[in-house]
Write an enzyme that holds these catalytic residues in place. Sequence first.
Site, PDB file in Angstrom:
ATOM      1  N   ASP A   1       5.001 -18.514  12.805  1.00  0.00           N
ATOM      2  CA  ASP A   1       3.972 -18.293  11.777  1.00  0.00           C
ATOM      3  C   ASP A   1       3.721 -19.585  11.010  1.00  0.00           C
ATOM      4  O   ASP A   1       3.832 -19.638   9.783  1.00  0.00           O
ATOM      5  CB  ASP A   1       4.400 -17.166  10.835  1.00  0.00           C
ATOM      6  CG  ASP A   1       3.261 -16.701   9.926  1.00  0.00           C
ATOM      7  OD1 ASP A   1       2.104 -17.040  10.211  1.00  0.00           O
ATOM      8  OD2 ASP A   1       3.538 -16.000   8.939  1.00  0.00           O
TER       9      ASP A   1
ATOM     10  N   ILE B   1      13.461 -12.733  -7.181  1.00  0.00           N
ATOM     11  CA  ILE B   1      13.709 -14.150  -6.932  1.00  0.00           C
ATOM     12  C   ILE B   1      13.559 -14.887  -8.247  1.00  0.00           C
ATOM     13  O   ILE B   1      12.586 -14.671  -8.980  1.00  0.00           O
ATOM     14  CB  ILE B   1      12.737 -14.702  -5.872  1.00  0.00           C
ATOM     15  CG1 ILE B   1      12.921 -13.941  -4.554  1.00  0.00           C
ATOM     16  CG2 ILE B   1      12.960 -16.193  -5.649  1.00  0.00           C
ATOM     17  CD1 ILE B   1      11.915 -14.306  -3.492  1.00  0.00           C
TER      18      ILE B   1
END
Length: 427
Positions: free
Chosen positions: A256, A133
């Site tokens: 989450d 990334i």
Amino acid sequence: MGEERRMTRMLLECSLSDKLCIIQEQQYEIIIIPALLVGIFLILLAVILWLFIREQRAQQRSPGPRGIAHVPPSRDLRWEEAGHGGNMFVPLKETSVESLLQTSTRALAKLQVPREQLSEVLEQIHNGSCGAIYRTKIYTGDPAKPKSVVVKALKESAGFQEVQDFLGRIQFYQYLGKHKNLVQLEGCCTEGLPLYMVLEDVAPGDLLSFLWICRRDVMTMDGLPYDLTEKQIYHIGKQVLLALEFLHDKHLFHGDVAARNVLIQADLTAKLCGLGLAYEVHSRGAISSTRVVPLKWLAPERLLLTPASIKGDIWSFGILLYEMVTLGAPPYPEVPPTSILQHLQRRKIMKRPSSCTHTMYGLMKSCWRWSAGSRPSLRELHSRLETAARTANDKAVLQVPELVVPELYAAVAGVSVHSLSYSYSIL
């Protein structure tokens, strides 16, 4: 038929007038047929036991880390979504990577970004198992103006399933559309390998790291404010609820909700990320049995392996409020991650932190009701936050003197240290 019966009597060595012979003749049927039925039953029982043992061994080969829970399948939402007129995700059925890319490039035509518009200067911010990334610049408009973006790259050696999953996540973002409190997809490059997913760059970064910096005795850092008040907590919380409402309107849930899955901007604009569970529900109608989630953020029904729902997000939102008011403390610090279910089964919840007002603690407790049906709805919770924000303190800065050691935090919270490195890694 009569000839067969005479032959049978001859084989049994009895006369035609012997009535006992009839009984002897039928003994074969009395013995053989039940024996066959018992044999078939034993074979079926052996097959069932073999399948059960194989499933148990498969689960033992892939245990999650300590403090991490395997998520049970969710309710099948495919038909519910179709009934509400939603656009269903259609998995790509191509058989080769080349044909898959050709099909996806046409489907994602409006999102395609010419690779030459991306700067060649790449700052690597994370290196995951599926690819790296980067933070870089994208040049758009006329004249071209640079804009900071985050590029998630899929490794060139990725297999067919990895490519299909990567493209599916891009399609999922396309389906969701834009919302100010969700991380936005800027575009993609899928006409060839390596595949790129281009996302907006949210600085300074994840909320958990921001909360830890707020513990330091500084008011600003690099020109960004690092003070947090009770009123600002309500401000951030309302934005997270808006994102959850947006997902819920599409018959999805997050699964989450936690500070590590919220990105924060300098003006305290919050953007929910970590939509992996929502993607799985949308694309497959259920959560993968291999998906793992930290235990201490899960509602009791999730810990008891019942299907996930938006009510579980409301429980986790209460944990998020606790994280913010304690400036990033791990939940249930005195309870080992693997003992959290027994702790909750005794109807124990976290005590009110010293920095938490009774109003905010009341909101937390409403989220932590054992029965999912007793918890407030998203809209009701949003309304209660707005009411509380009107009288909240906007002057007193929250202060926690202890600095955080990430390794110690990870052990107490039951999370992986690597998951704390950078939030874009879980998009």
